[in-house]
Design a protein around this motif. Structure first.
Motif, mmCIF file in Angstrom:
data_model
loop_
_atom_site.group_PDB
_atom_site.id
_atom_site.type_symbol
_atom_site.label_atom_id
_atom_site.label_comp_id
_atom_site.label_asym_id
_atom_site.label_seq_id
_atom_site.Cartn_x
_atom_site.Cartn_y
_atom_site.Cartn_z
ATOM 1 N N HIS A 199 -79.953 -17.464 91.177
ATOM 2 C CA HIS A 199 -78.738 -18.133 90.720
ATOM 3 C C HIS A 199 -78.221 -17.546 89.408
ATOM 4 N N ASP A 211 -80.165 -16.981 95.838
ATOM 5 C CA ASP A 211 -79.713 -18.179 95.125
ATOM 6 C C ASP A 211 -80.159 -19.437 95.861
ATOM 7 N N GLY A 220 -73.492 -22.309 82.782
ATOM 8 C CA GLY A 220 -73.635 -23.301 83.831
ATOM 9 C C GLY A 220 -74.165 -24.636 83.342
ATOM 10 N N HIS A 233 -70.136 -18.923 85.074
ATOM 11 C CA HIS A 233 -71.318 -19.023 85.926
ATOM 12 C C HIS A 233 -71.522 -20.472 86.368
ATOM 13 N N SER A 234 -71.700 -20.689 87.673
ATOM 14 C CA SER A 234 -72.025 -22.000 88.228
ATOM 15 C C SER A 234 -70.967 -23.029 87.798
#
Length: 317
Positions: free
Chosen positions: A261, A233, A33, A98-99
Protein backbone atom coordinates in the motif's frame (compact mmCIF):
# COMPACT_ATOMS: atom_id res chain seq x y z
CA UNK A 1 22.73 9.60 7.01
CA UNK A 2 20.23 11.99 5.39
CA UNK A 3 19.11 14.75 7.74
CA UNK A 4 15.34 14.86 8.27
CA UNK A 5 13.67 18.01 6.92
CA UNK A 6 12.90 20.68 9.50
CA UNK A 7 9.26 20.73 10.58
CA UNK A 8 7.68 24.16 10.31
CA UNK A 9 4.41 25.42 11.75
CA UNK A 10 1.72 27.87 10.69
CA UNK A 11 -1.47 28.72 12.54
CA UNK A 12 -4.43 29.07 10.17
CA UNK A 13 -8.01 29.55 11.38
CA UNK A 14 -6.70 29.14 14.93
CA UNK A 15 -5.25 25.65 14.34
CA UNK A 16 -1.54 24.86 14.19
CA UNK A 17 -0.50 23.04 11.04
CA UNK A 18 2.80 21.20 10.75
CA UNK A 19 4.59 20.78 7.42
CA UNK A 20 7.99 20.41 5.81
CA UNK A 21 9.11 22.47 2.82
CA UNK A 22 12.22 21.50 0.88
CA UNK A 23 13.87 22.29 -2.45
CA UNK A 24 13.28 24.70 -5.30
CA UNK A 25 11.41 24.50 -8.59
CA UNK A 26 7.84 23.62 -9.57
CA UNK A 27 5.72 22.89 -6.49
CA UNK A 28 4.72 19.39 -5.38
CA UNK A 29 2.13 19.02 -2.61
CA UNK A 30 2.49 15.59 -0.94
CA UNK A 31 -0.61 14.44 0.98
CA UNK A 32 -0.29 11.43 3.29
CA UNK A 33 -2.78 8.70 4.09
CA UNK A 34 -5.07 7.93 7.03
CA UNK A 35 -3.28 7.86 10.38
CA UNK A 36 0.07 8.77 8.79
CA UNK A 37 1.93 12.09 8.60
CA UNK A 38 4.59 13.79 6.49
CA UNK A 39 7.21 11.20 7.49
CA UNK A 40 5.56 8.63 5.24
CA UNK A 41 7.20 10.56 2.37
CA UNK A 42 10.67 10.52 4.00
CA UNK A 43 12.15 8.02 1.48
CA UNK A 44 11.40 10.36 -1.45
CA UNK A 45 11.38 13.96 -0.15
CA UNK A 46 15.09 14.67 -0.49
CA UNK A 47 15.33 13.21 -3.99
CA UNK A 48 12.24 15.06 -5.20
CA UNK A 49 13.55 18.27 -3.62
CA UNK A 50 16.48 18.28 -6.06
CA UNK A 51 14.03 19.32 -8.81
CA UNK A 52 10.92 20.56 -7.05
CA UNK A 53 9.65 22.63 -4.16
CA UNK A 54 8.20 19.89 -1.97
CA UNK A 55 5.51 20.72 0.60
CA UNK A 56 4.50 17.80 2.82
CA UNK A 57 1.97 18.76 5.52
CA UNK A 58 0.52 16.84 8.42
CA UNK A 59 -3.22 16.98 7.77
CA UNK A 60 -5.30 18.21 10.70
CA UNK A 61 -5.91 15.36 13.12
CA UNK A 62 -2.58 13.75 12.17
CA UNK A 63 1.04 13.93 13.19
CA UNK A 64 2.19 17.20 14.74
CA UNK A 65 -0.78 19.24 13.50
CA UNK A 66 -3.63 20.14 15.83
CA UNK A 67 -6.47 17.69 16.34
CA UNK A 68 -9.54 19.83 16.88
CA UNK A 69 -13.15 18.80 16.88
CA UNK A 70 -13.91 19.98 13.37
CA UNK A 71 -14.46 19.27 9.69
CA UNK A 72 -12.50 16.19 8.59
CA UNK A 73 -14.20 15.75 5.23
CA UNK A 74 -12.11 15.59 2.04
CA UNK A 75 -13.62 18.96 1.12
CA UNK A 76 -12.51 20.43 4.43
CA UNK A 77 -9.01 19.05 3.92
CA UNK A 78 -8.88 20.49 0.39
CA UNK A 79 -9.83 23.91 1.75
CA UNK A 80 -7.09 23.63 4.36
CA UNK A 81 -4.49 22.83 1.71
CA UNK A 82 -5.58 25.82 -0.39
CA UNK A 83 -5.19 28.08 2.65
CA UNK A 84 -1.77 26.63 3.55
CA UNK A 85 -0.49 27.15 0.00
CA UNK A 86 -1.89 30.68 -0.04
CA UNK A 87 -0.04 31.60 3.15
CA UNK A 88 3.14 30.06 1.71
CA UNK A 89 2.75 32.15 -1.44
CA UNK A 90 2.38 29.13 -3.74
CA UNK A 91 -0.24 29.57 -6.46
CA UNK A 92 -0.12 26.27 -8.41
CA UNK A 93 0.97 22.72 -7.58
CA UNK A 94 1.15 19.20 -8.83
CA UNK A 95 -0.77 17.45 -6.07
CA UNK A 96 0.40 13.98 -5.01
CA UNK A 97 -1.95 12.07 -2.71
CA UNK A 98 -1.60 8.67 -1.07
CA UNK A 99 -4.66 6.67 0.10
CA UNK A 100 -6.82 9.20 2.02
CA UNK A 101 -4.49 11.87 0.60
CA UNK A 102 -5.45 10.66 -2.88
CA UNK A 103 -9.08 11.42 -2.13
CA UNK A 104 -8.05 14.85 -0.83
CA UNK A 105 -5.93 15.41 -3.96
CA UNK A 106 -8.90 14.62 -6.22
CA UNK A 107 -11.11 16.93 -4.19
CA UNK A 108 -8.48 19.69 -4.29
CA UNK A 109 -8.25 19.41 -8.08
CA UNK A 110 -12.05 19.46 -8.34
CA UNK A 111 -12.51 22.47 -6.05
CA UNK A 112 -9.47 24.43 -7.21
CA UNK A 113 -8.66 23.51 -10.83
CA UNK A 114 -7.08 26.91 -11.31
CA UNK A 115 -4.44 25.94 -8.72
CA UNK A 116 -3.81 22.37 -9.87
CA UNK A 117 -1.31 21.50 -12.59
CA UNK A 118 -1.50 17.70 -12.35
CA UNK A 119 -2.80 14.91 -10.10
CA UNK A 120 -0.67 11.97 -9.02
CA UNK A 121 -2.70 9.45 -7.03
CA UNK A 122 -0.97 6.71 -5.03
CA UNK A 123 -3.25 3.79 -4.09
CA UNK A 124 -6.02 6.37 -3.62
CA UNK A 125 -9.38 6.02 -2.01
CA UNK A 126 -12.41 6.90 -4.09
CA UNK A 127 -11.94 4.49 -7.02
CA UNK A 128 -14.30 1.81 -5.72
CA UNK A 129 -16.00 0.59 -2.54
CA UNK A 130 -13.45 -2.05 -1.47
CA UNK A 131 -11.29 -1.30 1.56
CA UNK A 132 -9.67 -3.42 4.26
CA UNK A 133 -12.00 -4.43 7.15
CA UNK A 134 -9.47 -2.86 9.55
CA UNK A 135 -10.44 0.61 8.29
CA UNK A 136 -14.16 -0.19 8.36
CA UNK A 137 -13.72 -1.22 12.01
CA UNK A 138 -12.56 2.30 12.92
CA UNK A 139 -16.10 3.59 12.37
CA UNK A 140 -17.59 1.06 14.82
CA UNK A 141 -18.78 2.31 18.25
CA UNK A 142 -16.19 0.31 20.22
CA UNK A 143 -13.13 1.59 18.36
CA UNK A 144 -12.07 4.28 20.85
CA UNK A 145 -12.39 1.94 23.83
CA UNK A 146 -10.54 -0.90 22.09
CA UNK A 147 -7.69 1.37 20.95
CA UNK A 148 -7.52 2.85 24.44
CA UNK A 149 -6.65 -0.64 25.72
CA UNK A 150 -4.32 -1.54 22.83
CA UNK A 151 -2.34 1.67 23.33
CA UNK A 152 -1.77 1.30 27.06
CA UNK A 153 2.04 1.60 27.57
CA UNK A 154 2.91 -2.09 27.99
CA UNK A 155 0.36 -3.41 25.53
CA UNK A 156 1.29 -0.80 22.92
CA UNK A 157 4.98 -1.68 23.04
CA UNK A 158 4.24 -5.38 22.62
CA UNK A 159 1.75 -4.78 19.81
CA UNK A 160 3.94 -2.40 17.80
CA UNK A 161 7.01 -4.57 18.37
CA UNK A 162 5.14 -7.63 17.08
CA UNK A 163 3.91 -5.72 14.01
CA UNK A 164 7.43 -4.49 13.19
CA UNK A 165 8.85 -7.99 13.61
CA UNK A 166 6.31 -9.33 11.14
CA UNK A 167 7.10 -6.48 8.74
CA UNK A 168 10.80 -7.42 8.86
CA UNK A 169 10.01 -11.07 8.08
CA UNK A 170 9.99 -10.48 4.33
CA UNK A 171 6.46 -11.82 3.88
CA UNK A 172 4.64 -9.83 1.21
CA UNK A 173 1.41 -9.87 3.21
CA UNK A 174 3.23 -8.23 6.14
CA UNK A 175 5.20 -5.59 4.25
CA UNK A 176 3.01 -2.66 5.39
CA UNK A 177 2.86 -3.59 9.07
CA UNK A 178 5.74 -1.31 10.00
CA UNK A 179 3.61 1.64 8.94
CA UNK A 180 0.62 0.13 10.75
CA UNK A 181 2.75 -0.03 13.92
CA UNK A 182 3.46 3.69 13.61
CA UNK A 183 -0.25 4.40 13.20
CA UNK A 184 -1.14 2.26 16.24
CA UNK A 185 1.50 4.10 18.27
CA UNK A 186 -0.06 7.45 17.29
CA UNK A 187 -3.40 6.26 18.67
CA UNK A 188 -2.08 6.66 22.21
CA UNK A 189 -3.30 10.24 21.79
CA UNK A 190 -7.06 10.22 22.45
CA UNK A 191 -7.51 13.31 20.26
CA UNK A 192 -5.79 11.51 17.38
CA UNK A 193 -8.12 8.51 17.80
CA UNK A 194 -11.15 10.77 17.80
CA UNK A 195 -9.97 12.66 14.71
CA UNK A 196 -9.25 9.47 12.76
CA UNK A 197 -12.68 8.10 13.64
CA UNK A 198 -14.28 11.32 12.35
CA UNK A 199 -12.33 11.01 9.09
CA UNK A 200 -13.34 7.38 8.55
CA UNK A 201 -16.97 8.01 9.48
CA UNK A 202 -17.17 10.57 6.67
CA UNK A 203 -15.59 8.26 4.09
CA UNK A 204 -16.50 4.65 4.92
CA UNK A 205 -19.52 2.71 6.12
CA UNK A 206 -20.04 -1.02 6.73
CA UNK A 207 -20.26 -1.62 2.97
CA UNK A 208 -16.98 0.11 2.19
CA UNK A 209 -15.91 3.46 0.73
CA UNK A 210 -18.69 6.01 0.35
CA UNK A 211 -16.81 8.86 -1.34
CA UNK A 212 -16.12 8.19 -5.02
CA UNK A 213 -14.63 10.03 -7.97
CA UNK A 214 -16.72 8.04 -10.45
CA UNK A 215 -19.29 10.81 -10.94
CA UNK A 216 -16.60 13.43 -11.62
CA UNK A 217 -13.94 11.39 -13.40
CA UNK A 218 -14.78 13.07 -16.70
CA UNK A 219 -13.21 16.28 -15.37
CA UNK A 220 -9.78 14.63 -15.66
CA UNK A 221 -10.12 15.36 -19.38
CA UNK A 222 -8.80 18.82 -18.47
CA UNK A 223 -5.94 17.72 -16.23
CA UNK A 224 -3.02 15.24 -16.50
CA UNK A 225 -3.49 12.37 -14.06
CA UNK A 226 -1.19 9.54 -13.01
CA UNK A 227 -2.26 6.61 -10.83
CA UNK A 228 0.35 4.48 -9.02
CA UNK A 229 -0.42 1.19 -7.24
CA UNK A 230 1.44 -1.70 -5.65
CA UNK A 231 0.62 -5.26 -6.75
CA UNK A 232 0.49 -6.51 -3.14
CA UNK A 233 -1.75 -3.80 -1.68
CA UNK A 234 -3.86 -5.31 1.13
CA UNK A 235 -5.60 -2.07 2.08
CA UNK A 236 -7.18 -1.04 -1.24
CA UNK A 237 -6.92 -3.73 -3.93
CA UNK A 238 -4.75 -3.12 -6.98
CA UNK A 239 -7.67 -3.91 -9.28
CA UNK A 240 -8.87 -0.38 -8.49
CA UNK A 241 -6.06 0.77 -10.77
CA UNK A 242 -8.06 -0.83 -13.59
CA UNK A 243 -11.17 1.05 -12.44
CA UNK A 244 -9.17 4.27 -12.58
CA UNK A 245 -8.14 3.50 -16.17
CA UNK A 246 -11.80 2.89 -17.10
CA UNK A 247 -13.05 6.07 -15.41
CA UNK A 248 -10.25 8.27 -16.76
CA UNK A 249 -9.03 6.74 -20.06
CA UNK A 250 -6.45 9.48 -20.51
CA UNK A 251 -4.73 8.74 -17.20
CA UNK A 252 -1.29 7.19 -16.90
CA UNK A 253 -1.50 4.04 -14.75
CA UNK A 254 1.65 2.54 -13.21
CA UNK A 255 1.53 -0.74 -11.25
CA UNK A 256 4.68 -1.47 -9.23
CA UNK A 257 5.52 -5.12 -8.66
CA UNK A 258 6.47 -6.36 -5.21
CA UNK A 259 4.99 -3.29 -3.52
CA UNK A 260 2.19 -2.92 -1.01
CA UNK A 261 0.00 0.00 0.00
CA UNK A 262 3.05 2.27 0.31
CA UNK A 263 4.89 1.94 -3.04
CA UNK A 264 6.76 5.19 -2.35
CA UNK A 265 8.36 3.45 0.63
CA UNK A 266 8.82 0.01 -0.93
CA UNK A 267 10.48 1.30 -4.11
CA UNK A 268 11.35 4.98 -3.62
CA UNK A 269 13.69 5.26 -6.63
CA UNK A 270 11.10 3.77 -8.97
CA UNK A 271 8.45 6.02 -7.46
CA UNK A 272 10.54 9.18 -7.96
CA UNK A 273 11.27 8.19 -11.56
CA UNK A 274 7.56 7.70 -12.31
CA UNK A 275 6.70 11.07 -10.77
CA UNK A 276 9.55 12.89 -12.53
CA UNK A 277 8.86 11.28 -15.91
CA UNK A 278 5.15 12.08 -15.66
CA UNK A 279 5.81 15.73 -14.84
CA UNK A 280 8.48 15.99 -17.55
CA UNK A 281 6.28 14.52 -20.28
CA UNK A 282 3.03 16.35 -19.52
CA UNK A 283 2.05 19.98 -19.78
CA UNK A 284 0.54 21.51 -16.64
CA UNK A 285 -3.21 22.00 -16.86
CA UNK A 286 -4.30 25.50 -17.76
CA UNK A 287 -7.59 26.47 -16.19
CA UNK A 288 -10.14 28.22 -18.35
CA UNK A 289 -13.67 28.82 -17.15
CA UNK A 290 -15.18 28.16 -20.58
CA UNK A 291 -13.40 24.81 -20.88
CA UNK A 292 -14.45 23.83 -17.36
CA UNK A 293 -18.06 24.84 -18.10
CA UNK A 294 -18.04 22.74 -21.28
CA UNK A 295 -16.81 19.72 -19.34
CA UNK A 296 -19.48 20.17 -16.69
CA UNK A 297 -22.15 20.45 -19.36
CA UNK A 298 -20.87 17.24 -20.96
CA UNK A 299 -21.35 15.42 -17.67
CA UNK A 300 -20.27 11.78 -17.55
CA UNK A 301 -19.62 11.47 -21.26
CA UNK A 302 -16.08 10.15 -21.70
CA UNK A 303 -14.29 10.81 -23.94
CA UNK A 304 -15.59 14.31 -24.53
CA UNK A 305 -17.91 14.45 -27.58
CA UNK A 306 -16.44 16.14 -30.65
CA UNK A 307 -19.03 18.91 -30.67
CA UNK A 308 -18.22 19.81 -27.06
CA UNK A 309 -14.50 19.75 -27.84
CA UNK A 310 -15.13 22.23 -30.67
CA UNK A 311 -17.24 24.40 -28.37
CA UNK A 312 -14.48 24.41 -25.75
CA UNK A 313 -11.88 25.34 -28.37
CA UNK A 314 -14.06 28.22 -29.59
CA UNK A 315 -14.63 29.51 -26.07
CA UNK A 316 -10.93 29.32 -25.23
CA UNK A 317 -10.08 31.17 -28.44
Amino acid sequence: MVKAPEVQYLTIHGHRRAFVKEGQGPALLLLHGLGCDHTTWAPVIQTLARRYTVIAPDLLGHGLSDKPRGDYSVGGYANGMRDLLTVLGIDRVTVVGHSLGGGVAMQFAYQFPERTERMILVAPGGMGPDVTPAIRAISLPGFNAAMGLVTLPGVRHVTTGWLRTLAASGLSAARDLDEVATIVDSFKDAKARSAIRQVVSALVDWRGQVVTMADRAYLTEAMPMCVIWGTDDKVIPVRHAGLAAEMAPGATVEVIANAGHFPHKDHPQRFVKIVSDFIRTTQPATYHRGRWRALLKAGKQTPLPAEVSRLAAEEIA
